[in-house]
Design an enzyme around this catalytic site. Structure first.
Site, PDB file in Angstrom:
ATOM      1  CD  GLU A  25      -2.798  -1.344   0.157  1.00  0.00           C
ATOM      2  OE1 GLU A  25      -2.992  -0.272  -0.840  1.00  0.00           O
ATOM      3  OE2 GLU A  25      -3.127  -2.088  -0.385  1.00  0.00           O
ATOM      4  CG  HIS A  77      -0.831   1.177  -4.353  1.00  0.00           C
ATOM      5  ND1 HIS A  77      -0.967   1.141  -5.873  1.00  0.00           N
ATOM      6  CD2 HIS A  77      -1.557  -0.005  -4.038  1.00  0.00           C
ATOM      7  CE1 HIS A  77      -1.223  -0.218  -6.131  1.00  0.00           C
ATOM      8  NE2 HIS A  77      -1.839  -0.825  -4.894  1.00  0.00           N
ATOM      9  CD  GLU A  83      -3.110  -3.613  -7.259  1.00  0.00           C
ATOM     10  OE1 GLU A  83      -2.469  -3.991  -6.336  1.00  0.00           O
ATOM     11  OE2 GLU A  83      -3.819  -2.598  -7.326  1.00  0.00           O
TER      12      GLU A  83
END
Lengths: 192, 335
Positions: free
Chosen positions: B178, B181, B257
């Site tokens: 995360e 990201h 991803e």
């Protein structure tokens, strides 16, 4: 006509030089920030250790020697770190010795099931081992930043600017002898 | 433990063992191409609509004339581009709050969730970013997400089920993914892509509708073949453009991803944590309750919405298959 071309070239080279200089400043700032973050976590570790030692010493009666070593390593690390804005060899060695002695304490604490039941101790253990992780990750970020900065300082054409304006290479934080010895001495854990 | 780490054989194109830096560079290149394609698609759609309008308005439908550059076509392209920019600005300023509302995530303090807070802070330090806010979704489903149009305003959220079923190393892998990201500005990227795709779908839909309306009133074919060709091209575009845009969007999402997985390894220097976590997620995905929906599915670490059938089309998936992700991570670990 020729005058304007030469003038244009000089201005273009000037802008290029400024952008190279700014890049070096940005990289150097990142290195300084990296060290500042390490410093924050080291200070937090100094604060946590006395609390932990105080709360485990009743349980770990047979490990007085280890506890004394941890406190000693902490005190000498505090002393070596005092007033250094950038990592000095002495403070790096002292911190590595502290990491090694804490590692021994953590390993030994596994032998005391009573410690697991004590909530305060568990909280302190989590805080301290997370701080250990944070020091590790801050060191990783610092070393990556310092490597990027050092590569820039050494490579052409940045080295022309770096030499003129006194951009010196940053010191990497290597795994010191004390810590390496501790890693090698650590008991092998078979996960199967 | 050892058995959990060895990879099962995976079919499909094999990714060579490579270090995370070159994996990131390749991913950024792929993403840039996909976004360029998307922007071009939008501009071409705007142009074709404008061009069709102009051809429509001209008396005799001379197709030969329309091979020249159409002024209305250029205008259409510019208009679509302009609307896209305005919509992006609006989304960037208020998108975060909307996502928190949609997922039902609640912010938690360091006192109630000390371990999660510590893990998030560790990863923020590794990434050299300010510590994001930490949130928990109270559900048994296993998932995690990140929002925040900039790293300074980011939030990382995990579900209660995830906290219960992962060990600290695996949780660290998920949080690192995360944080990847956040570090790679994926939330901003995917919001921009989403806007472009939505806009293309909307405009195509409008064009098709107005054609149907216009078609009824004036289709009595006295103007001949030229009109038919213009009409055909417009219809073809209005149908194909949204489909292509959707496919590009999902391709970008899958690339991001993979990139976040590679970044997670860069941050933790330990692919085993994330590999272990993905295996737990895979083992769990059939029994988990659904969270999120088609609007929010792209922000989660694994797709929170179940596919219609297990062999669902890979072209229209927001996430690569877990097996493929584990395979690539295993190769990173080997490299």
């Amino acid at each position: 006509m020729a005058f304007w071309i030469v003038l244009g070239l000089i201005v273009a080279i000037g802008f290029w030089g400024v952008s190279l200089y700014n890049r070096l400043v940005r990289l150097k700032t990142q290195v300084a920030n990296g060290w500042a973050q390490i410093d924050v976590q080291l200070k937090r570790r100094y604060d946590l250790i006395p609390n932990l030692v105080e709360s485990v010493k009743d349980y770990m009666g047979y490990e007085q020697e280890t506890l004394r070593q941890v406190i000693e390593a902490r005190n000498s690390a505090v002393k070596a770190n005092a007033g250094t804005a950038t990592p000095s060899a002495a403070s790096l060695n002292a911190e590595s010795a502290l990491t090694a002695s804490l590692g021994r304490l953590f390993a030994l604490s596994e032998n005391y099931p009573n410690l697991k039941a004590n909530e305060t101790v568990q909280q302190l253990m989590e805080e301290l081992s997370s701080t250990e992780n944070k020091i590790g990750f801050a060191r990783q970020f610092y070393n990556d930043s310092a490597t990027a900065y050092n590569t820039a300082v050494l490579s052409f054409p940045d080295n022309l600017i770096a030499g003129r304006f006194g951009f010196e290479q940053a010191t990497l934080w290597q795994v010191a002898e004390a810590e390496r010895a501790a890693v090698e001495a650590a008991p092998k854990v078979d996960l199967r | 433990m050892n058995a959990a780490v060895t990879a099962e054989p995976v079919t499909g194109p094999r990714v060579n063992g490579t270090d995370f830096l070159s994996a990131q560079a390749e991913n950024r290149r792929n993403t840039r191409w996909l976004i360029l394609i998307l922007i071009l698609l939008g501009l071409i759609l705007g142009y074709v609509i404008g061009w069709a309008l102009e051809a429509w308005a001209s008396a005799d439908y001379q197709v030969a004339d329309t091979l020249n550059i159409s002024a209305l076509g250029i205008l259409g392209a510019l208009a679509l581009g302009g609307i896209g920019i305005i919509a992006s600005i609006v989304t960037f300023s208020s998108g975060d709050r909307i996502i928190m509302k949609l997922t039902g995530a609640e912010e938690v303090t360091a006192e109630t969730e000390p371990v999660l807070h510590n893990v998030v802070e560790e990863m923020a330090i590794a990434a050299g970013l300010p510590k994001p806010r930490v949130a928990v979704i109270e559900t048994e489903a296993l998932n995690a997400f990140a929002t925040g149009m900039s790293p300074q305003k980011a939030t990382i959220g995990v579900t209660r089920g995830l906290l219960k079923s992962l060990n600290r190393e695996q949780l660290q892998g998920v949080v690192a993914h995360e944080m990847g990201h956040v570090l790679n500005l994926d939330i901003r990227y995917m919001a921009a892509v989403g806007i472009m795709v939505g806009l293309i779908a909307l405009v195509s839909d409008l064009a098709l509708r107005s054609l149907r309306m216009g078609g009824r009133s004036r289709s009595s074919g006295k103007k001949g073949g030229g009109a038919l060709i213009v009409l055909l091209i417009l219809v073809l575009f209005a149908i194909l453009a949204p489909l292509a845009a959707q496919a590009v969007r999902f391709a970008v999402s899958r690339q991001r991803e993979y990139l976040a997985d590679a970044t997670a390894v860069q941050l933790t220097r330990n692919p085993l944590g994330l590999i272990g976590a993905l295996k737990v997620l895979e083992g769990h995905k059939e029994k988990a309750p659904e969270i999120g929906n088609r609007a929010t599915q792209h922000i989660f670490i694994v797709n929170p919405v179940k596919a219609f059938k297990s062999g669902g089309s890979a072209l229209f998936a927001t996430h690569p298959s877990l097996a493929e992700r584990i395979e690539r991570l295993t190769n990173l670990g080997r490299g």
